[in-house]
Enzyme design. Structure first.
Site, short mmCIF file in Angstrom:
data_model
loop_
_atom_site.label_atom_id
_atom_site.label_comp_id
_atom_site.label_asym_id
_atom_site.label_seq_id
_atom_site.Cartn_x
_atom_site.Cartn_y
_atom_site.Cartn_z
N SER A 275 0.83 -1.21 0.00
CA SER A 275 0.00 0.00 0.00
C SER A 275 0.86 1.24 0.00
O SER A 275 0.38 2.31 -0.28
CB SER A 275 -0.86 0.11 1.25
OG SER A 275 -1.04 -1.07 1.91
N GLU B 177 -4.93 -0.66 -8.45
CA GLU B 177 -3.94 0.29 -8.96
C GLU B 177 -2.79 -0.52 -9.54
O GLU B 177 -2.25 -1.41 -8.87
CB GLU B 177 -3.42 1.19 -7.82
CG GLU B 177 -4.48 2.15 -7.32
CD GLU B 177 -4.02 2.96 -6.11
OE1 GLU B 177 -4.37 4.15 -6.03
OE2 GLU B 177 -3.32 2.42 -5.23
N ASN C 111 -4.30 5.90 -1.60
CA ASN C 111 -3.83 6.13 -0.23
C ASN C 111 -3.22 7.51 -0.02
O ASN C 111 -3.25 8.04 1.09
CB ASN C 111 -2.85 5.04 0.21
CG ASN C 111 -3.60 3.79 0.63
OD1 ASN C 111 -4.81 3.83 0.83
ND2 ASN C 111 -2.89 2.69 0.74
N HIS D 278 -2.02 -3.08 -6.61
CA HIS D 278 -2.59 -2.72 -5.32
C HIS D 278 -4.11 -2.88 -5.32
O HIS D 278 -4.83 -2.07 -5.90
CB HIS D 278 -2.19 -1.28 -4.95
CG HIS D 278 -2.63 -0.90 -3.59
ND1 HIS D 278 -3.06 0.36 -3.26
CD2 HIS D 278 -2.73 -1.63 -2.44
CE1 HIS D 278 -3.39 0.39 -1.98
NE2 HIS D 278 -3.20 -0.80 -1.48
N1 CAA Z 1 -16.91 -11.96 0.35
C1 CAA Z 1 -18.22 -12.15 0.10
N2 CAA Z 1 -19.17 -11.36 0.58
C2 CAA Z 1 -18.79 -10.33 1.36
C3 CAA Z 1 -17.45 -10.05 1.67
C4 CAA Z 1 -16.49 -10.93 1.12
N3 CAA Z 1 -15.20 -10.77 1.36
N4 CAA Z 1 -17.39 -8.96 2.46
C5 CAA Z 1 -18.64 -8.55 2.65
N5 CAA Z 1 -19.49 -9.37 2.00
C6 CAA Z 1 -20.93 -9.31 1.95
C7 CAA Z 1 -21.51 -8.99 3.29
O1 CAA Z 1 -21.56 -10.15 4.09
C8 CAA Z 1 -22.88 -8.48 2.91
O2 CAA Z 1 -23.76 -9.54 2.68
P1 CAA Z 1 -25.30 -9.45 3.16
O3 CAA Z 1 -25.89 -8.39 2.28
O4 CAA Z 1 -25.84 -10.81 2.88
O5 CAA Z 1 -25.26 -9.08 4.61
C9 CAA Z 1 -22.61 -7.78 1.58
O6 CAA Z 1 -21.34 -8.25 1.11
C10 CAA Z 1 -22.56 -6.30 1.69
O7 CAA Z 1 -21.78 -5.97 2.84
P2 CAA Z 1 -22.34 -5.03 3.97
O8 CAA Z 1 -23.64 -5.45 4.48
O9 CAA Z 1 -21.24 -4.86 4.97
O10 CAA Z 1 -22.72 -3.74 3.22
P3 CAA Z 1 -21.99 -2.65 2.42
O11 CAA Z 1 -22.95 -2.31 1.34
O12 CAA Z 1 -21.59 -1.59 3.40
O13 CAA Z 1 -20.67 -3.19 1.71
C11 CAA Z 1 -18.34 -2.61 1.75
C12 CAA Z 1 -19.47 -3.39 2.40
C13 CAA Z 1 -18.20 -3.00 0.28
C14 CAA Z 1 -17.09 -3.01 2.50
C15 CAA Z 1 -18.66 -1.09 1.83
O14 CAA Z 1 -18.98 -0.75 3.15
C16 CAA Z 1 -17.51 -0.24 1.37
O15 CAA Z 1 -17.32 -0.03 0.20
N6 CAA Z 1 -16.73 0.28 2.35
C17 CAA Z 1 -15.52 1.05 2.06
C18 CAA Z 1 -14.38 0.10 1.89
C19 CAA Z 1 -13.14 0.80 1.44
O16 CAA Z 1 -13.05 2.01 1.33
N7 CAA Z 1 -12.13 -0.03 1.20
C20 CAA Z 1 -10.84 0.47 0.83
C21 CAA Z 1 -10.00 0.46 2.04
S1 CAA Z 1 -8.44 1.18 1.73
C22 CAA Z 1 -7.54 -0.08 1.18
O17 CAA Z 1 -7.92 -1.20 1.09
C23 CAA Z 1 -6.21 0.30 0.72
C24 CAA Z 1 -5.12 0.29 1.67
O18 CAA Z 1 -4.02 0.04 1.23
C25 CAA Z 1 -5.25 0.72 3.07
#
Ligand code: CAA
Length: 297
Positions: free
Chosen positions: A127, A160, A198, A148
Site C-alpha cells: 500500500s 492500482e 492512499n 494494489h
Molecule cells: N466476500 C463475500 N461477501 C462479502 C465479503 C467478502 N469478502 N465482504 C462482505 N461481503 C458481503 C456482506 O456479508 C454483505 O452480505 P449481506 O448483504 O448478505 O449481509 C454484503 O457483502 C454487503 O456488505 P455489507 O452489508 O457490509 O454492506 P456494504 O454495502 O456496506 O458493503 C463494503 C461493504 C463493500 C465493505 C462497503 O462498506 C464499502 O465499500 N466500504 C468502504 C471500503 C473501502 O473504502 N475499502 C478500501 C479500504 S483502503 C484499502 O484497502 C487500501 C489500503 O491500502 C489501506
C-alpha cells in the site's frame, strides 16, 4: 505475455481475496503461506466468501442454484495451498501480499527472482512502499509492477497498477489486462507514495482522527457526516478500523521516515495509543469502535 497460472504469497486479509478473484476469473492459483495455520485460516475465508457470493447470485436471480454451485466448486478447485515457495516456479504472475515490512518484502523478492522462471511477472500488493526498491531486489526490475488491490478484494472494483521507470511497457499492459480479467477497473499510476488512493485517503483518515483528538465532534458524528454528507459507504473512523489501525500507522510511519516535512503525513497520537493498547480495529474486535466480525457491534 499470457497469464494462465497465478501465484500469491500470503493468504491473509488481502492475499486470500486476490487468490479468490483470480480463481473466480479462471486462473490456476497457488497460494503460499509460512505456516499451515495461516494457510488454513485464509483458505477457510475463501471457502466462506465463495459460498456467500454463490448464495447471493442465486438470491439476486443472476444464476440458478445449480450454476452457482458449479461456479463455486470450479473456483475452489483451481486453488492450491502450499508452504513451499518452489511451487511458484512456473507461475506466469506472482503477487506478494505479505506483511508491510520493506526488508522482509525485499528478501522475498530476491528469493522469488531466483525461484521463478525468467518471464514470470512479479507484483507487490504494497500500500505504501516504493515499488522500485522491491523491483530492484528481485533482479528483474523490468518484469515488476505494483498491483494494489483494495479491501475487501472480492467487492472493491479498483486495482492500482503501478509502474516504475524500469517496468517494461508490455509487462505493465499484461498487469492491467490481468486486473481487468479479474473484474477490476485497473488504474495506472507512477511509483509515488500511496499511489493515487492512499495518498488521498490516508491523510483524510488522519484528519478525522485529529478532529476526534481535538474533541471537535464524536467519532459517530464524524462518520455520519461523511456518510450522509458525502455519500461515502463508511465514515473515515470506521474505515480506519476496517483497514486496521496498525496498517494505517505503518503506512504513515514509512512516509514520515521518507518525507519528514510533509504535513499531510502527521501521525495522530490517538492512533499510536490505540495500536500500543493492541486495539487494532475490526481484526482485534476493537479499535475506535467495537466489532463483531465484519460489523460494528
Ligand atoms: N466476500 C463475500 N461477501 C462479502 C465479503 C467478502 N469478502 N465482504 C462482505 N461481503 C458481503 C456482506 O456479508 C454483505 O452480505 P449481506 O448483504 O448478505 O449481509 C454484503 O457483502 C454487503 O456488505 P455489507 O452489508 O457490509 O454492506 P456494504 O454495502 O456496506 O458493503 C463494503 C461493504 C463493500 C465493505 C462497503 O462498506 C464499502 O465499500 N466500504 C468502504 C471500503 C473501502 O473504502 N475499502 C478500501 C479500504 S483502503 C484499502 O484497502 C487500501 C489500503 O491500502 C489501506
Amino acid at each position: 505475455m499470457e497469464i494462465k497460472k497465478v501465484g500469491v504469497v500470503g493468504c491473509g486479509l488481502m492475499g486470500h481475496g486476490i487468490v479468490q478473484v483470480a480463481a473466480q476469473a479462471g486462473y490456476e492459483v497457488v497460494v503460499v503461506e509460512t505456516e499451515q495455520g495461516y494457510l488454513d485460516k485464509g483458505l477457510s475465508r475463501i471457502e466462506k466468501s465463495l459460498a456467500k457470493l454463490a448464495a447471493k447470485s442465486v438470491e439476486k436471480g443472476k444464476a440458478t442454484a445449480e450454476d452457482a454451485e458449479a461456479g463455486r466448486a470450479a473456483s475452489w478447485g483451481r486453488i492450491t495451498g502450499s508452504l513451499d515457495k518452489q511451487d511458484l516456479a512456473d507461475c506466469d504472475l506472482v503477487c506478494e501480499a505479505i506483511i508491510e515490512d520493506l526488508e522482509i518484502k525485499k528478501a522475498l523478492f530476491a528469493e522469488l527472482g531466483s525461484i521463478c522462471k525468467p518471464d514470470t511477472i512479479l507484483a507487490s500488493n504494497t500500500s505504501s512502499f516504493p515499488v522500485s526498491v522491491m523491483a530492484e531486489a528481485s533482479g528483474r526490475a523490468d518484469k515488476f509492477v505494483g498491483l494494489h488491490f483494495f479491501n475487501p478484494v472480492q467487492l472493491m472494483r479498483l486495482v492500482e497498477v503501478v509502474r516504475t521507470d524500469a517496468t517494461d511497457p508490455a509487462v505493465f499492459a499484461a498487469a492491467q489486462g490481468f486486473g481487468k480479467s479479474v473484474g477490476k477497473a485497473p488504474v495506472g499510476c507512477k511509483d509515488t507514495p500511496g499511489f493515487v488512493v492512499n495518498r488521498l485517503l490516508v491523510p483524510y483518515m488522519t484528519q478525522s482522527l485529529l478532529m476526534l483528538e481535538r474533541g471537535d465532534a464524536t467519532a459517530a458524528d464524524i462518520d455520519a457526516a461523511m456518510q450522509f454528507g458525502c455519500g461515502h459507504p463508511m465514515g473515515p473512523i470506521t474505515l480506519t478500523d476496517y483497514v486496521g489501525l496498525d496498517t494505517t500507522l505503518y503506512i504513515l510511519e514509512g512516509w514520515v521516515e521518507r518525507y519528514p516535512n510533509e504535513p499531510a503525513f502527521a501521525i495522530p497520537e490517538i492512533l499510536r495509543q490505540k495500536v500500543a493498547e493492541g486495539k487494532l480495529g475490526r481484526k482485534t474486535g476493537e479499535g475506535f469502535y467495537k466489532w463483531d466480525g465484519d460489523k460494528k457491534s
